[in-house]
Scaffold this motif. Structure first.
Motif, PDB file in Angstrom:
ATOM      1  N   ALA A  41      32.133  39.105  25.016  1.00 38.72           N
ATOM      2  CA  ALA A  41      34.091  40.009  25.863  1.00 38.72           C
ATOM      3  C   ALA A  41      34.702  38.715  26.015  1.00 38.72           C
ATOM      4  CB  ALA A  41      33.510  40.213  26.961  1.00 38.72           C
ATOM      5  N   GLN A  45      38.317  37.751  24.781  1.00 39.06           N
ATOM      6  CA  GLN A  45      39.648  37.871  26.027  1.00 39.06           C
ATOM      7  C   GLN A  45      40.376  36.522  25.017  1.00 39.06           C
ATOM      8  OE1 GLN A  45      39.137  38.362  30.399  1.00 39.06           O
ATOM      9  NE2 GLN A  45      38.718  36.656  30.517  1.00 39.06           N
ATOM     10  N   GLU A  48      42.581  37.116  22.565  1.00 39.84           N
ATOM     11  CA  GLU A  48      43.369  37.799  22.669  1.00 39.84           C
ATOM     12  C   GLU A  48      44.453  37.166  23.371  1.00 39.84           C
ATOM     13  OE1 GLU A  48      43.168  42.132  25.048  1.00 39.84           O
ATOM     14  OE2 GLU A  48      44.684  41.645  26.541  1.00 39.84           O
ATOM     15  N   ASP A  69      46.913  27.262  34.281  1.00 40.04           N
ATOM     16  CA  ASP A  69      45.624  28.552  34.315  1.00 40.04           C
ATOM     17  C   ASP A  69      44.724  27.769  33.476  1.00 40.04           C
ATOM     18  OD1 ASP A  69      47.303  29.470  35.791  1.00 40.04           O
ATOM     19  OD2 ASP A  69      47.601  31.083  34.628  1.00 40.04           O
ATOM     20  N   SER A  72      42.603  24.931  35.303  1.00 33.94           N
ATOM     21  CA  SER A  72      41.727  25.400  36.483  1.00 33.94           C
ATOM     22  C   SER A  72      40.826  26.262  35.470  1.00 33.94           C
ATOM     23  CB  SER A  72      42.267  25.887  37.472  1.00 33.94           C
ATOM     24  OG  SER A  72      42.215  27.595  37.743  1.00 33.94           O
TER      25      SER A  72
ATOM     26  N   PRO B  41      40.122  32.929  41.054  1.00 30.64           N
ATOM     27  CA  PRO B  41      40.773  31.805  41.385  1.00 30.64           C
ATOM     28  C   PRO B  41      41.744  31.195  39.747  1.00 30.64           C
ATOM     29  CG  PRO B  41      38.657  31.990  40.940  1.00 30.64           C
ATOM     30  CD  PRO B  41      38.914  34.007  40.343  1.00 30.64           C
ATOM     31  N   PHE B  42      41.132  31.512  39.289  1.00 30.44           N
ATOM     32  CA  PHE B  42      42.364  30.617  38.134  1.00 30.44           C
ATOM     33  C   PHE B  42      43.491  30.828  37.617  1.00 30.44           C
ATOM     34  CE2 PHE B  42      38.851  32.322  35.418  1.00 30.44           C
ATOM     35  CZ  PHE B  42      39.789  33.019  34.314  1.00 30.44           C
ATOM     36  N   LEU B  43      43.402  32.035  37.691  1.00 31.18           N
ATOM     37  CA  LEU B  43      44.522  32.617  36.881  1.00 31.18           C
ATOM     38  C   LEU B  43      46.656  32.617  38.116  1.00 31.18           C
ATOM     39  CD1 LEU B  43      44.176  35.546  35.338  1.00 31.18           C
ATOM     40  CD2 LEU B  43      44.461  33.473  34.563  1.00 31.18           C
ATOM     41  N   THR B  44      47.058  31.948  37.536  1.00 28.56           N
ATOM     42  CA  THR B  44      48.386  31.871  38.595  1.00 28.56           C
ATOM     43  C   THR B  44      48.814  33.211  39.081  1.00 28.56           C
ATOM     44  OG1 THR B  44      48.798  29.920  37.839  1.00 28.56           O
ATOM     45  CG2 THR B  44      50.583  30.295  39.229  1.00 28.56           C
ATOM     46  N   ARG B  45      48.536  33.976  38.008  1.00 29.95           N
ATOM     47  CA  ARG B  45      49.929  35.526  38.390  1.00 29.95           C
ATOM     48  C   ARG B  45      48.786  36.453  39.090  1.00 29.95           C
ATOM     49  NH1 ARG B  45      53.837  34.526  33.855  1.00 29.95           N
ATOM     50  NH2 ARG B  45      54.864  33.042  33.898  1.00 29.95           N
ATOM     51  N   LEU B  53      31.652  39.461  37.014  1.00 30.79           N
ATOM     52  CA  LEU B  53      30.315  39.284  36.320  1.00 30.79           C
ATOM     53  C   LEU B  53      29.549  39.130  37.676  1.00 30.79           C
ATOM     54  CD1 LEU B  53      31.356  38.479  32.714  1.00 30.79           C
ATOM     55  CD2 LEU B  53      31.166  41.072  33.652  1.00 30.79           C
ATOM     56  N   SER B  55      27.544  37.012  36.897  1.00 35.02           N
ATOM     57  CA  SER B  55      27.150  35.244  36.560  1.00 35.02           C
ATOM     58  C   SER B  55      28.505  34.575  37.142  1.00 35.02           C
ATOM     59  CB  SER B  55      27.636  35.173  35.255  1.00 35.02           C
ATOM     60  OG  SER B  55      28.189  35.268  34.570  1.00 35.02           O
ATOM     61  N   ASN B  57      31.133  34.830  36.045  1.00 36.35           N
ATOM     62  CA  ASN B  57      32.712  34.836  35.718  1.00 36.35           C
ATOM     63  C   ASN B  57      33.224  35.752  35.144  1.00 36.35           C
ATOM     64  OD1 ASN B  57      33.046  32.303  34.058  1.00 36.35           O
ATOM     65  ND2 ASN B  57      30.750  32.896  32.190  1.00 36.35           N
ATOM     66  N   TYR B  58      34.884  35.985  35.426  1.00 39.05           N
ATOM     67  CA  TYR B  58      35.618  36.554  35.273  1.00 39.05           C
ATOM     68  C   TYR B  58      36.486  38.027  33.692  1.00 39.05           C
ATOM     69  CZ  TYR B  58      35.835  35.609  39.894  1.00 39.05           C
ATOM     70  OH  TYR B  58      35.680  35.177  41.446  1.00 39.05           O
ATOM     71  N   LEU B  59      36.205  39.027  33.755  1.00 41.03           N
ATOM     72  CA  LEU B  59      36.886  39.260  32.975  1.00 41.03           C
ATOM     73  C   LEU B  59      38.336  40.155  33.284  1.00 41.03           C
ATOM     74  CD1 LEU B  59      34.276  41.146  30.716  1.00 41.03           C
ATOM     75  CD2 LEU B  59      35.719  39.381  29.732  1.00 41.03           C
ATOM     76  N   PHE B  60      39.647  39.962  32.879  1.00 34.85           N
ATOM     77  CA  PHE B  60      41.166  39.710  33.556  1.00 34.85           C
ATOM     78  C   PHE B  60      41.755  40.659  32.311  1.00 34.85           C
ATOM     79  CE2 PHE B  60      40.993  35.242  31.448  1.00 34.85           C
ATOM     80  CZ  PHE B  60      42.270  35.235  30.547  1.00 34.85           C
ATOM     81  N   SER B  61      40.741  40.675  31.043  1.00 32.77           N
ATOM     82  CA  SER B  61      41.393  41.703  29.698  1.00 32.77           C
ATOM     83  C   SER B  61      40.982  43.096  29.390  1.00 32.77           C
ATOM     84  CB  SER B  61      41.970  40.806  28.384  1.00 32.77           C
ATOM     85  OG  SER B  61      41.791  41.424  27.728  1.00 32.77           O
ATOM     86  N   ALA B  64      39.630  43.461  27.145  1.00 34.66           N
ATOM     87  CA  ALA B  64      37.662  43.195  27.233  1.00 34.66           C
ATOM     88  C   ALA B  64      36.622  43.514  28.661  1.00 34.66           C
ATOM     89  CB  ALA B  64      37.986  41.103  27.651  1.00 34.66           C
ATOM     90  N   TYR B  68      33.412  44.688  27.130  1.00 41.58           N
ATOM     91  CA  TYR B  68      31.630  44.235  27.660  1.00 41.58           C
ATOM     92  C   TYR B  68      31.376  45.793  28.509  1.00 41.58           C
ATOM     93  CZ  TYR B  68      28.975  42.423  31.139  1.00 41.58           C
ATOM     94  OH  TYR B  68      27.938  41.929  32.110  1.00 41.58           O
TER      95      TYR B  68
END
Lengths: 146, 908
Positions: A41, A45, A48, A69, A72, B41-45, B53, B55, B57-61, B64, B68
């Protein structure tokens, strides 16, 4: 321009990441698409991300946000999925190349994690192809800006 | 794992549906956050939905996350699913977020909302119907279905935004919407508020940029080979073996062409071009050329066909032009009618009649319809406030007023319609109106006028549309325009004008007035037919037996789809009404618009001076026909398409097939012994031929052209794989193989010559002469691929069909016609053109210079008019007229038009 792959058996495939994933499977290198559900996944992602955010005509501002981004995100990672090299690293490297070549030394230091990752990928065997090698300076020049 | 959502975030819909579908919902903790909260945390917008998840981790789409959840259930994705998901992210989402933003945040309606997504919706519909499967990636539901359904649901759940003609999309959407997980997701996200539930989220988002740029791509859509069954192959072989016996007997030619009971009677009209404008390529492809392809196709099918058009000659613009050129309106019309007729003749347009509207028949029929409407109480009388320019001493027609649009504030709105928001305007409602001729401000004066009582006729026209539209081939844009007109309600429309040049109004008190073009231009079709045959009523008062196809650009839809049908229904005289209204979008020139005044673009009369044959123009214009979306004419693209599609694909194939017959078999078609591979090819060609028929029956002209090119691509591959030029040197069996391949190939060439006839009539005839195709096979196209050149048939001399277009040739044409590099051509560059005859007269000037000259001509024209109005001294007037003529000469030079001889006649 969206790429189209005309295969010998079956209909054609359209789209960069679709075609790349198809070819990876054809070459029996499925590990490049991730091995767990989570990795798979995450790979998709970032693929994409490549076609929606990196490609096209992002503004200067968009590019800055994108690098910030990513910088970071990569702070605690060797590769985009963490510890494994995948198709996401390859395609994001190709996509970002045009922006990275234009960065000043100062900007490369500002996006230190991106620089580390990028430099690593470009030295990965067989990846760089015809693209120019981007020079990163090992010694930091602007230590107080970070 | 934890899912972060926000009130009204559209992404929640597919995610929740996927979670329900994959039964992962139980483990899902859901947190609701504000639309501007940064979860990752790592995305500005800010971004929601987001899946955190275990673990960390982040899924931001959205895709996605859905992927998952599916992967957790053990469902992997195949190539086709990946392709749909990528398409969703790159094509659908940009269009859809624009549409939702317009609808929900800006409160826009109708085509403003649907416009951006129409193309994407059509793409899904076509894919579903082409592959004939219930789901996007095949027989079973996949991740692609859930993601796309979730994305589309907020818009499509409102029937107003679901184009009814997309039936495959409809049933797919219904199937998914009725599923339990989807229904639950809808319940949770939309809370029975429909699309408005998205407002809290969307209004916090930046306005998405309109997905532009991609709309002008002229690339073909992907071609897919579908599978063939044994039965298909057997049928194709049987049909092939019938040969010329498979053709129906040709139907006898009639003159005049009249409807025949029991036959398919097809009446085709092309929008009447306004007489004093030389048509540009956009006008040509928009109506006459499109209608011509259909008319030629219709004749190939042996349908009883009448194709008519003519010049629309009445109105203010003609009067003004006449004033400018010192001629009477009639003389202007005579002069320009010939120019039009010549252009269309050069483009090989196969009109049965090319008439005009200034005839006694026009007066007779218009007045008759008017009298009937009057007698039945559908005409109102009222006084009208009208803009009058005191300086020009006349009432201003709508097109002669410009001003600020009262609805959207667009600064260059015309007196009848705003080009920006498309709303119809009453000229006096314009803010800051200006006379387009002299730029002074007109005043409002009142005058008595007649109105067509459209509200009284609305019900009839709606009933008629309800009967006509379902199952018809009205283009989606035409349906949409009509629907929005009816939704807004019809208003009485003024049908008279204070003019001289028009059809007189047969009513006391209106002797000095004429009918407005709104009312009488569309009656031109009837009067033109009446000038062709006195039995015109057999076509126009025969709705049971006649199928009427009307071609036009989309701005003409209301006149043909509402106003004329209202007049005809109100007249109660059994008129034939439009069965299929075929409207194109607009054609742009390079990156901008065609502009006569700025000298940008290619106009009908100039196309012949380029040295490029009419058939090549036809081919390229039809290849980029603005079908379903705007498209653009581009010189580079024209070169590319000529050299790749015509020269290397079509021309190469037909030429090779013919050459092999001449070179290897002495000009006689060899014996053919079909192998299973050959039989498969016959079936493939048959399938593509059927596709061509299906498309043209639905008037999808551009798409059908692709079928021709696909067949010739199959042909090229066939020759390439079988290598007859090598086989011919081999054993007896090899030689026989070479014969079969050559024979099949030359028969495909013969088929292509007929399929090509609607598009490139001259090339088609050339191929048929080269192949000596038997006459019955030349002008009839059936749905089977027949062997029309049997073994032993002697062909003629074969020669190349197309010429390469060179870069420098195209570059010099581009310079000549403006567009692209506008600035640098300012200093009046003289470019040698391929035809020496035009070198002396053609110079290229920049549009800015032309603009300056235009303004000077207008200014000087006003000075002359004023002096004349004041009855000033003759010598003074003559001197100013001389200046004006000189300026006009400079302008003509700058626009690259040949100089006209000075007018001998001067109006006294």
């Amino acid at each position: 321009q969206t790429p189209v792959l005309q295969t010998n058996n079956g209909p054609s495939l359209t789209g960069l990441t679709t075609i790349a994933a198809h070819l990876v499977k054809q070459a029996n290198k499925e590990y490049l698409l991730g091995s767990t559900a989570e990795e798979k996944a995450i790979v998709q992602q970032w693929l994409e991300y490549r076609v929606t955010r990196v490609d096209g005509h992002p503004s200067k501002e968009d590019i800055r946000t994108l690098l910030k981004d990513l910088n970071s995100y990569l702070e605690d990672k060797v590769y985009l999925t963490g510890y494994n090299f995948t198709l996401a690293d390859i395609l994001l490297y190709y996509g970002l190349h045009r922006f990275i070549v234009d960065l000043t030394v100062q900007e490369k230091e500002k996006y230190l994690n991106v620089s580390r990752w990028f430099c690593h990928i470009q030295h990965y065997p067989g990846i760089r192809q015809h693209l120019s090698s981007v020079v990163f300076i090992k010694n930091r020049l602007y230590t107080n800006s970070h | 794992m934890r899912l972060f959502v926000s009130e009204g975030a559209p992404g929640s819909l597919p995610v929740l549906a996927a979670a329900g579908r994959a039964r992962g919902r139980a483990e899902l903790l859901i947190s609701t956050v504000g639309p501007e909260e940064c979860v990752v945390p790592f995305l500005t917008r800010p971004k929601v939905p987001v899946l955190q998840l275990d673990s960390g981790n982040y899924l931001f789409s959205t895709s996605a996350i859905c992927r998952y959840l599916f992967l957790l259930s053990g469902w992997e994705q195949d190539d086709l699913t990946n392709q749909w998901l990528e398409w969703e992210a790159t094509e659908l989402q940009p269009a859809l977020s624009a549409a939702l933003y317009y609808l929900v945040v800006q409160g826009k309606k109708g085509d403003d909302v649907l416009g951006p997504v129409r193309r994407a919706l059509t793409h899904i519909d076509h894919s579903l119907s082409r592959q004939n499967c219930p789901f996007l990636a095949g027989e079973t539901e996949s991740l692609a279905d859930i993601v796309l359904w979730g994305a589309l649901y907020p818009l499509l759940q409102d029937p107003a935004y679901f184009p009814e003609e997309l039936s495959a999309l409809h049933s797919w959407f219904q199937t998914l919407s009725t599923q339990e997980p989807c229904q639950q997701a809808v319940e949770t996200v939309l809370k029975q508020q429909g699309v408005l539930a998205l407002r809290p989220y969307l209004q916090k988002q930046p306005q998405p940029s309109a997905p532009e740029g991609k709309t002008v791509s002229n690339e073909p859509e992907e071609e897919e080979l579908s599978t063939l069954s044994e039965e298909d192959i057997a049928m194709a072989v049987t049909a092939w073996e019938k040969g010329l016996r498979g053709l129906p007997p040709p139907r006898p030619q009639q003159n005049p062409v009249l409807p025949v009971a029991g036959e398919r009677n097809v009446l085709i009209t092309s929008a009447l071009p306004y007489v004093n404008n030389v048509p540009h390529l956009g006008n040509i492809i928009g109506c006459v050329l499109s209608a011509d392809v259909f008319a030629r196709y219709s004749r190939l099918r042996q349908w009883n066909t009448l194709y008519l058009c003519g010049t629309d000659e009445y109105g203010t613009a003609t009067e003004t032009k006449a004033m400018d050129e010192g001629l009477t309106p009639q003389e202007i019309c005579d002069k320009y009618h010939v120019i039009h007729a010549d252009i269309y003749r050069w483009f090989n347009i196969s009109f049965d009649i090319f008439g005009r509207t200034t005839t006694p028949q026009q007066t007779k029929i218009t007045q008759d319809i008017f009298q009937r409407l009057l007698a039945r109480g559908f005409v109102l009388q009222d006084s009208v406030e009208q803009l009058r320019c005191e300086r020009c001493a006349r009432f201003l027609a709508d097109r002669f007023v410009e001003g600020v649009c009262p609805f959207c504030g667009y600064e260059e709105a015309r007196g009848d319609q705003c080009d920006k928001c498309g709303k119809l305007i009453n000229a006096i409602e314009l803010k800051k109106p200006l006379c387009k001729v002299c730029r002074s401000s007109p005043v409002v004066k009142s005058s008595q006028h007649l109105f067509l009582d459209l509200p009284k006729l609305e019900k009839r026209v709606e009933e008629w549309l309800e009967r006509t539209l379902p199952g018809s081939d009205w283009t989606p844009n035409a349906r949409f325009i009509i629907r929005s007109w009816l939704r807004d309600g019809l208003k009485p429309r003024c049908i008279t004008r204070d003019l001289k040049w028009g059809t007189p109004v047969p009513l006391e008190g209106f002797e000095s007035k004429v009918f407005y073009v709104w009312f009488d231009a569309t009656i031109g079709y009837l009067s033109i037919t009446a000038n062709y045959t006195d039995q015109w009523e057999k076509w126009w008062k025969n709705p049971e037996q006649v199928e009427l196809y009307q071609f036009m650009a989309k701005d003409n839809v209301p006149f043909h789809g509402i106003v004329f049908p209202c007049s005809a229904l109100g007249a109660e005289d059994n008129y034939t009404l439009v069965s299929h209204l075929i409207a194109t979008e607009y054609l742009n020139y390079e990156d901008g618009k065609f502009s006569k005044s700025r000298g940008v673009g290619v106009f009908g009369d100039m196309a012949q001076d380029t040295g490029i044959p009419a058939d090549i123009w036809r081919f390229y214009l039809l290849y980029i026909r603005p079908e379903g979306q705007d498209s653009a004419f581009s010189w580079t693209d024209m070169l590319l398409k000529n050299n790749s599609e015509l020269l290397n694909n079509l021309g190469n194939f037909i030429n090779r097939a013919g050459m092999f017959v001449s070179k290897f078999f002495g000009g006689y078609v060899p014996e053919m012994v079909l192998t299973p591979d050959d039989q498969r090819l016959l079936a493939h060609v048959t399938q593509e031929l059927r596709h061509y028929h299906q498309l043209l029956e639905k008037v999808r002209i551009r798409d059908a052209l692709r079928s021709i090119l696909t067949i010739s691509r199959h042909g090229n591959q066939y020759i390439q794989v079988n290598e007859p030029w090598k086989q011919i040197k081999g054993s007896e069996a090899d030689r026989q193989r070479a014969g079969t391949v050559t024979g099949v190939a030359v028969n495909i060439a013969a088929l292509l010559s007929v399929m090509l006839q609607p598009y490139m009539p001259t090339v088609s005839a050339t191929i048929q002469t080269q192949l000596q195709l038997p006459p019955p096979a030349c002008n009839i196209l059936v749905t089977d691929f027949l062997c029309t050149l049997p073994a032993g048939h002697q062909i003629g001399t074969v020669s190349p069909l197309f010429q390469k277009l060179e870069n420098d040739q195209i570059e010099s044409l581009r310079q000549r016609f403006g567009g692209g590099q506008l600035e640098e051509s300012l200093e009046l560059k003289v470019k040698p053109s391929p035809k020496p005859a035009v070198v002396e007269t053609v110079t290229a000037a920049g549009p800015q210079q032309i603009q300056v000259l235009m303004e000077e001509v207008t200014k000087q024209g006003n000075i002359v008019r004023e002096l004349k109005a004041q009855k000033a001294d003759k010598n003074l007037v003559a001197a100013e007229v001389a200046k004006l003529l000189d300026l006009k000469k400079q302008l003509a030079l700058a626009e690259g038009k040949p100089l006209e001889a000075p007018k001998g006649k001067k109006k006294k």
